[in-house]
Structures are given as C-alpha cells and as structure tokens.
Design a protein around this motif. Sequence first.
Motif, PDB file in Angstrom:
ATOM      1  N   SER A 116      -6.246 -34.906  10.854  1.00 29.80           N
ATOM      2  CA  SER A 116      -6.029 -34.099  12.064  1.00 29.80           C
ATOM      3  C   SER A 116      -6.759 -34.695  13.262  1.00 29.80           C
ATOM      4  O   SER A 116      -6.264 -34.617  14.392  1.00 29.80           O
ATOM      5  CB  SER A 116      -6.485 -32.659  11.819  1.00 29.80           C
ATOM      6  OG  SER A 116      -7.853 -32.609  11.476  1.00 29.80           O
ATOM      7  N   LEU A 117      -7.927 -35.319  13.020  1.00 21.77           N
ATOM      8  CA  LEU A 117      -8.674 -35.941  14.121  1.00 21.77           C
ATOM      9  C   LEU A 117      -7.913 -37.128  14.696  1.00 21.77           C
ATOM     10  O   LEU A 117      -7.786 -37.264  15.922  1.00 21.77           O
ATOM     11  CB  LEU A 117     -10.049 -36.390  13.621  1.00 21.77           C
ATOM     12  CG  LEU A 117     -10.987 -37.008  14.665  1.00 21.77           C
ATOM     13  CD1 LEU A 117     -11.321 -35.995  15.754  1.00 21.77           C
ATOM     14  CD2 LEU A 117     -12.260 -37.519  13.999  1.00 21.77           C
ATOM     15  N   ILE A 118      -7.374 -37.971  13.822  1.00 23.23           N
ATOM     16  CA  ILE A 118      -6.623 -39.148  14.287  1.00 23.23           C
ATOM     17  C   ILE A 118      -5.334 -38.728  15.001  1.00 23.23           C
ATOM     18  O   ILE A 118      -5.023 -39.218  16.101  1.00 23.23           O
ATOM     19  CB  ILE A 118      -6.307 -40.078  13.100  1.00 23.23           C
ATOM     20  CG1 ILE A 118      -7.606 -40.665  12.535  1.00 23.23           C
ATOM     21  CG2 ILE A 118      -5.364 -41.199  13.529  1.00 23.23           C
ATOM     22  CD1 ILE A 118      -7.424 -41.413  11.227  1.00 23.23           C
ATOM     23  N   LEU A 119      -4.581 -37.808  14.385  1.00 23.16           N
ATOM     24  CA  LEU A 119      -3.334 -37.351  15.009  1.00 23.16           C
ATOM     25  C   LEU A 119      -3.596 -36.601  16.314  1.00 23.16           C
ATOM     26  O   LEU A 119      -2.906 -36.816  17.316  1.00 23.16           O
ATOM     27  CB  LEU A 119      -2.567 -36.455  14.034  1.00 23.16           C
ATOM     28  CG  LEU A 119      -1.952 -37.129  12.810  1.00 23.16           C
ATOM     29  CD1 LEU A 119      -1.290 -36.076  11.914  1.00 23.16           C
ATOM     30  CD2 LEU A 119      -0.934 -38.183  13.228  1.00 23.16           C
ATOM     31  N   GLY A 120      -4.601 -35.708  16.303  1.00 25.24           N
ATOM     32  CA  GLY A 120      -4.908 -34.938  17.503  1.00 25.24           C
ATOM     33  C   GLY A 120      -5.395 -35.814  18.640  1.00 25.24           C
ATOM     34  O   GLY A 120      -5.030 -35.599  19.811  1.00 25.24           O
ATOM     35  N   PHE A 121      -6.221 -36.802  18.312  1.00 25.51           N
ATOM     36  CA  PHE A 121      -6.698 -37.752  19.327  1.00 25.51           C
ATOM     37  C   PHE A 121      -5.517 -38.493  19.955  1.00 25.51           C
ATOM     38  O   PHE A 121      -5.428 -38.609  21.187  1.00 25.51           O
ATOM     39  CB  PHE A 121      -7.664 -38.740  18.668  1.00 25.51           C
ATOM     40  CG  PHE A 121      -8.227 -39.768  19.611  1.00 25.51           C
ATOM     41  CD1 PHE A 121      -9.419 -39.544  20.276  1.00 25.51           C
ATOM     42  CD2 PHE A 121      -7.561 -40.971  19.817  1.00 25.51           C
ATOM     43  CE1 PHE A 121      -9.938 -40.497  21.141  1.00 25.51           C
ATOM     44  CE2 PHE A 121      -8.071 -41.928  20.680  1.00 25.51           C
ATOM     45  CZ  PHE A 121      -9.266 -41.695  21.343  1.00 25.51           C
ATOM     46  N   SER A 122      -4.602 -38.970  19.126  1.00 27.17           N
ATOM     47  CA  SER A 122      -3.448 -39.728  19.627  1.00 27.17           C
ATOM     48  C   SER A 122      -2.526 -38.858  20.479  1.00 27.17           C
ATOM     49  O   SER A 122      -2.114 -39.253  21.580  1.00 27.17           O
ATOM     50  CB  SER A 122      -2.668 -40.329  18.454  1.00 27.17           C
ATOM     51  OG  SER A 122      -3.504 -41.143  17.650  1.00 27.17           O
ATOM     52  N   LEU A 123      -2.208 -37.658  19.972  1.00 26.58           N
ATOM     53  CA  LEU A 123      -1.319 -36.759  20.719  1.00 26.58           C
ATOM     54  C   LEU A 123      -1.960 -36.320  22.036  1.00 26.58           C
ATOM     55  O   LEU A 123      -1.278 -36.212  23.065  1.00 26.58           O
ATOM     56  CB  LEU A 123      -0.982 -35.537  19.866  1.00 26.58           C
ATOM     57  CG  LEU A 123      -0.098 -35.785  18.638  1.00 26.58           C
ATOM     58  CD1 LEU A 123       0.056 -34.499  17.832  1.00 26.58           C
ATOM     59  CD2 LEU A 123       1.265 -36.319  19.058  1.00 26.58           C
TER      60      LEU A 123
END
Length: 253
Positions: free
Chosen positions: A68-75
């Motif tokens: 979720s950290l990687i996806l949320g950071f990217s989004l």
Amino acid sequence: MQRRIRKLISVLLLLILWYLAAALINAPLILPFPHSVLLRLCALMKTSFFWKSFFFTFLRVISAFLISLILGFSLGLISADFPPFKDYIDFPLALIRATPVVAVILPALFWFKSGTVPVFVAVLMALPVITSSAQKGFEGSPEACEVLFKAASRGFRGWKAFRYIRLPAAAPSIKAGAESAFGLCWKVVAAGEVLSIPRYATGAIMQRSQVHLETADTLAVTALLVFVSWLCQRALICLPCFKITLQNRVSAL
C-alpha cells in the motif's frame, strides 16, 4: 518524567477497572481477570504453533503495508502532477473509504486463498490513506512551489529537484499517512484472519478460542496484537523524517 508517570497511572487505572468489572460480573466465561489472561498468554507462547501463527500475521501486516505504501506513493505523485488523473481516482478512493471492512472481506473469500484475503483487504483499506497523504505532500505548500521555481531558474530540474526539494518537503505528510495506514493494516489483517481462518494466523486462533468459549485465550491473543501493534507504530513514529529548510536548501545548491 511526569508525563511518563501519568501514562503509567492511566494504565494502572485501566487494570483496576478491569479487575473491578471482572469481580462484579464474576463470570470468567464473560470477562476473566487480567492475571488469568496473562497466564493463558504465557501458556500459548510456549507452543511453536502460536509463534508460527504470529509470524505469519506479522508477515501479512508488513506485506500489506509495503504494498500500500508503494502504490499509494506512486498514485499520490501522479495525481499531484496530473490533475486529470486525480479526477479519475478520487471516486474509487472515496468509495473504498466508505466501504465497511467486512463488506470487502466476505467477497474476497471467493476470490483469493484464505492466507491472501487479509493482505488484499488491508492493502485496499490503507491505499486511500497513503494516496491522499502523498498527494497533499507532493502538491506542496506555496513556499515549496516558490523554491521549486527558483531552483528551476538555476537549472535545478528533474530528478535532482525531486530528490532534494519535492521529496523532503512531502515527507512529513507521507509519514503521517504511513503511520495511520500501518495501524489500519494491523486491524484489518486481524479482522481478515478471523473471517478467512488461514492455517497459521493469530486471528484464526482468536476465532477458534471464541468458538470453544475460551475467553481468556481470545483476550490474551488480542492483548498481544494490540501491544505489538502499538510497539510497531511507536517504532515507525521514531524513524527519522526528512528535515529541511527549503530556503537554506536552495541557497546551498
């Protein structure tokens, strides 16, 4: 020192209230005494099955948080730089925020294996928190935008501007979102394990003990999860955050 003493007193007061409530109810099946719960926790901790279950729960929490950290950071970064993309993801993220956790867990039981369900649901629930935090951080304050403009006028663009200005400026907001998402991952993973009942999971231990009316076991595992979650959140809060003075950063370029 006084603050620590007050916190210790608050813990002692909760224990006293627990003892009083247990004495008034006088029914261990409904509410056992704290020392009974502690004894059951010690007994459970002597078994390898318990530690294996706890390890898998911890692994699910960390996996869900990192994804979720990687996806949320990217989004969050993309939506901050491209407003039309933000318009596309606003409604799905708002829909996820409004959805009860159990309404996601039950359909996920049809889609994934029991051990994957808690991770999937935790990622889904934590993603809007980190995305919105990253988005606000990367959109930047007027001060950060001014610094970026000055840096660009001096030829400081691209990766260097992102690494030395945008990322440090957005770090406090991202860190705050990560702290909230990490605590949420613990709660959602535990709930997912209770309903999906993987072979190795502390949530599954809680569910089985509840079915067999072993209240002390249920409370013992719950207390351990709460304590470990609190320790992990404290460790995350203590991680060093990017600390910069934007004007000093630009003057140093």
